[in-house]
Structure formats: C-alpha cells, structure tokens
Motif scaffolding. Sequence first.
Motif, PDB file in Angstrom:
ATOM      1  N   ASN A 136      -0.930  11.322 -13.586  1.00  0.00           N
ATOM      2  CA  ASN A 136       0.418  11.414 -14.154  1.00  0.00           C
ATOM      3  C   ASN A 136       1.377  10.359 -13.603  1.00  0.00           C
ATOM      4  N   GLU A 137       1.093   9.872 -12.420  1.00  0.00           N
ATOM      5  CA  GLU A 137       1.876   8.738 -11.905  1.00  0.00           C
ATOM      6  C   GLU A 137       1.594   7.508 -12.764  1.00  0.00           C
ATOM      7  N   ILE A 138       0.298   7.262 -13.007  1.00  0.00           N
ATOM      8  CA  ILE A 138      -0.105   6.086 -13.803  1.00  0.00           C
ATOM      9  C   ILE A 138       0.502   6.174 -15.200  1.00  0.00           C
ATOM     10  N   GLU A 159       8.401  11.524  -8.564  1.00  0.00           N
ATOM     11  CA  GLU A 159       8.874  11.075  -7.250  1.00  0.00           C
ATOM     12  C   GLU A 159       8.059   9.895  -6.733  1.00  0.00           C
ATOM     13  N   CYS A 160       6.728  10.040  -6.774  1.00  0.00           N
ATOM     14  CA  CYS A 160       5.869   9.014  -6.174  1.00  0.00           C
ATOM     15  C   CYS A 160       5.951   7.693  -6.942  1.00  0.00           C
ATOM     16  N   VAL A 161       6.111   7.757  -8.273  1.00  0.00           N
ATOM     17  CA  VAL A 161       6.225   6.519  -9.061  1.00  0.00           C
ATOM     18  C   VAL A 161       7.464   5.761  -8.597  1.00  0.00           C
ATOM     19  N   ILE A 185      -4.786  15.054 -11.640  1.00  0.00           N
ATOM     20  CA  ILE A 185      -3.434  15.399 -12.103  1.00  0.00           C
ATOM     21  C   ILE A 185      -2.377  14.451 -11.537  1.00  0.00           C
ATOM     22  N   HIS A 186      -2.162  14.507 -10.233  1.00  0.00           N
ATOM     23  CA  HIS A 186      -1.019  13.795  -9.651  1.00  0.00           C
ATOM     24  C   HIS A 186      -1.076  12.282  -9.914  1.00  0.00           C
ATOM     25  N   HIS A 187      -2.180  11.650  -9.566  1.00  0.00           N
ATOM     26  CA  HIS A 187      -2.248  10.191  -9.761  1.00  0.00           C
ATOM     27  C   HIS A 187      -2.383   9.814 -11.230  1.00  0.00           C
ATOM     28  N   MET A 213       0.857  -1.201   0.000  1.00  0.00           N
ATOM     29  CA  MET A 213       0.000   0.000   0.000  1.00  0.00           C
ATOM     30  C   MET A 213       0.890   1.248   0.000  1.00  0.00           C
ATOM     31  N   TYR A 214       0.572   2.180  -0.888  1.00  0.00           N
ATOM     32  CA  TYR A 214       1.337   3.433  -0.954  1.00  0.00           C
ATOM     33  C   TYR A 214       0.388   4.598  -0.734  1.00  0.00           C
ATOM     34  N   THR A 215       0.757   5.483   0.177  1.00  0.00           N
ATOM     35  CA  THR A 215      -0.073   6.669   0.407  1.00  0.00           C
ATOM     36  C   THR A 215       0.787   7.916   0.191  1.00  0.00           C
ATOM     37  N   CYS A 216       0.283   8.816  -0.635  1.00  0.00           N
ATOM     38  CA  CYS A 216       1.039  10.050  -0.895  1.00  0.00           C
ATOM     39  C   CYS A 216       1.161  10.833   0.407  1.00  0.00           C
ATOM     40  N   GLY A 217       2.380  11.129   0.772  1.00  0.00           N
ATOM     41  CA  GLY A 217       2.627  11.812   2.050  1.00  0.00           C
ATOM     42  C   GLY A 217       2.606  13.325   1.901  1.00  0.00           C
TER      43      GLY A 217
END
Length: 464
Positions: A247-249, A218-220, A243-245, A24-28
């Motif tokens: 673009n991670e995907i 960073e998150c990827v 936007i953020h997720h 599990m990953y949670t954006c901090g």
Amino acid sequence: MKFYNTLSRKIENFKPIKDKKVGMYTCGPTVYYYAHLGNLRTYIFEDILKRVLEYNNYKVKHIMNITDVGHLTSDADTGEDKIEKQAKKQKKSAYQIAEFYTKAFKKDLERLNIKKPTVWVKATRTIKEQIKLIQLLEKKGFTYRISDGIYFDTSRLKTYGRLWPKKMKLKEGARVEKVKDKKNPTDFALWKFSPKGVKRQMEWNSPWGKGFPGWHTECVVMSIKYLGIPFDIHCGGVDHILIHHTNEIAQAEAAYGKILANYWLHGEFLILKKKKRMGKSEGNVVILDDLIKNGINPLAYRYLCLTSHYRSPLFFSSKALSASQNALKKLYEKILKLKHQTSNIKHQTFVKYQKKFLKLINTDLNIPKALALMWKVIEDKKISDSEKYALVLDFDKIFGLKLNKVKKPKIPLEIKKMVLLREKYRKQKQWEKADKLRKKIEEKGYKVEDTQKGPEIFPQSISV
Ligand code: AMP
Ligand code: ZN
C-alpha cells in the motif's frame, strides 16, 4: 553487491541512484509496547545491511520512523488505534505511552549495538504533509469517502500488488478482511475519521473532517520527505510485504507515477515451537529485559541472529540462546588472548581472508557463513595472532559484537604476587615449586602463560 529484491523476486546487483550514497528507509516500531525479540531480529538484520553498505564505502542516509499514531489493531484498517488502546489500559495519555515506549526502544537498540539512524521521524510530526499527499491522490481520482474515512481505490491502479507473489494475484483480496462499504477488499484507509461521540487524544482537522492518518500513508510521506522518490532501499519484516509495503508503493505510484524505492528487502520471522511467529497478537512475546533478568547478555541474542540467514526463519529457544551466550564467551576469551600477542602481519593471508569475507557479506548478506569464516580465522594455525586479531576486529565492523571492547578484568594483587614469585622460582630453576604455584593460581580462577615478554595472566573464563 547483490541482494534479494522482493520486488523482482530475484537476487540483483545493487546499483544506488547516486554513486556512493545510499538512501535507506526502515519501518520503525509502533510504540505501544516494548519491542519483542522478533521485532528486534528485523532491526538487527537492517543494522547488518547498513553496516555492509558502509563496509563497501557507501555513505548511508538512514531514516527510521516512529509510528506514534494510526496503526490499528488489524492491518486491514479495522479495530482500535494500538496506542490509544494502551493509553486507556494504563490510564495514561497517548503521548505519554508513545514517549515511554520510544525511549525503551532506543535503549534496546543501544544494548544490541544497533547503529542509530541518520534521522528519527515521528508520524505525528508529518500530519500536514500526509494531508497534502491525500489531497493529491484525491485530485488524481484515487480516493473515495465512506462512513469511517477516506479510502484508496486499488482498482484504479493497474500495477497494484507489485510486491505480491504471482500466484497471489489469482486470489486477489482473499487475504484482507472485508470492511463494510469498501469498494474492493484491498482498498485501504488514507484518513480515518474520529469515531462519532468519541474524543480521541490524537486527532487533527483535515479537509475531510477530524481524524487521523492511515498507517501506510505515514511511511510514504516520511520516506519521501527525507530521501526523495525514488530512493534506494526500503526494508521491514516479511509481514509487511502483502499489505503495508504494497500500500505504500500504491500511493507513491498513484501520486507521483514512480516506484517508491528500487530495492525492497524483507527479514524473516523469529519463530517459536510449531513454527509460530513471535508476536504480540500471538501472546508469546519475550522482550530484551526478560533476557537480561536471566543473565543473558543482549549481544548473545545478536550473536544468535547472526547464525541464521535473514531470509530464513530463526527458531528461538532458551537452549539456542544459551549456546549463543557460550559461543560469545568463548569468542571473547579468544580475543583477549589474541589481543596480547604481537607478531608480524603477513599481508597476503590477511587480504585472502578479507576477500573471502567481503564476497560472503556482499552475496545477499551471507552472515552465517561469514561468522563461520571468523572462527576459521581464529583456529587457523598458519597465520599469526596479530593477523587474526586484526581480521576479527575488521569482521566485527559487520557483526557488531563489540570485540574491540573486550578487556582483561583487573587482576587481583594477590594473584600478581603469586605470579611474580613463580617467576622467581623459574629463574632459580626450582621447577617443582613453580609448578605448585601455577596450580594454586589456576585454582583461584586464573591462568599464567609464559610469553616472550614475560608471564601473562588471564582469567580462566570471561563473563559476558
Ligand atoms: P511493528 O512494531 O509491529 O510494526 O513491527 C516492527 C518490525 O518487526 C516490522 O518490520 C515487522 O515486520 C517486524 N516483526 C514483527 N514480528 C516479527 C517476528 N516474529 N520476527 C521478525 N520480525 C518481526
Ligand atoms: Zn512502514
């Protein structure tokens, strides 16, 4: 277990990749200021999710990042780096700012009884890996260079926008600001160059020039580093969907041809009057320290968050908060009483309630109903006190209200002596005298209850 998956926009059965293990990953947090109560609502929701998984006997490997570089004042890759901006304002170094607010954040989590992640990871610790990912994207033809950085060409990825609602696709790009020279409005920065003539505190050499990584990259990198690809669950607040997720995907898919995570869960906003979200940019933030200064127990805020489903906006007001504080106080008083009773556990009723509870929490985290069930248990006249106590403590593995820590405050000697004397009168059948003493004890803020084991003394109310 069932969760609403933003990726399919459906409630789905949860099937982890590896049997009883969950990644599990949670954006901090972006550590440029204190986390506000809105941010903290999202972290409470993620904590509940993790507790529900653990309650179902999954072993959860939870990664939380610390964004200590690269998050710009606008999500569309324009504006200043939030941390560098704060450093200038406070006349401190960017590293000092990041360290200070990271510590404050961790303290907030502790005060809210949010469990620690398995691994904390700072964005500045994975710069090399981030450069490698951008190189891979470059090799696969997904990047281009403009004056201020290296960008991801979203028109090259057919599946771009997987997380968007269908109707969004029609107005593709309408949501992001235009940046000069970008090929498509949805393109985003992978690597930003340090502005000419400006010495940034946080900057690194790269094959493209001195600069810093984009927030979405960073998150990827941090999630894959610890969980592999794909992993099970990725979470954040609803503002990260578009936007953020997205673009991670996109980066993960372009680089590795795989979906980054199978389940995407998003928590709704904490809102204020006129449905305005709480946010730093809205200038309406309340932080945990503000509550504490006003005599509010942080767990009363946690209680407030439990009263609303994570996919519904939660309205914040001082009235709602004090109602939660009162409910928590009442709960602690009830617990204290239950704790001191001993009676048999009738297994059947216990299991019946436990099953109901499990069904609620496993159906897309129906925590408000689970909380209502806990109150029903407490008020149920058909079950024993020991049974109630055991059930409520079991439920609290999810709620995290520290019910197992509720303790009787020390009873002053003077009160103990009065109780003993009252007992003596009772034995001598001097009822009038005994009653008078009981009233006196009550006036001093205590209650006596006569149990099979003898008299028990309780404070009239518990401060929380
Ligand atoms: P940030 O530090 O801005 O990256 O935000 C940290 C987390 O808080 C993210 O998951 C956001 O989606 C979430 N968040 C931001 N504002 C709110 C709010 N008003 N209510 C709930 N969550 C929020
Ligand atoms: Zn993130």
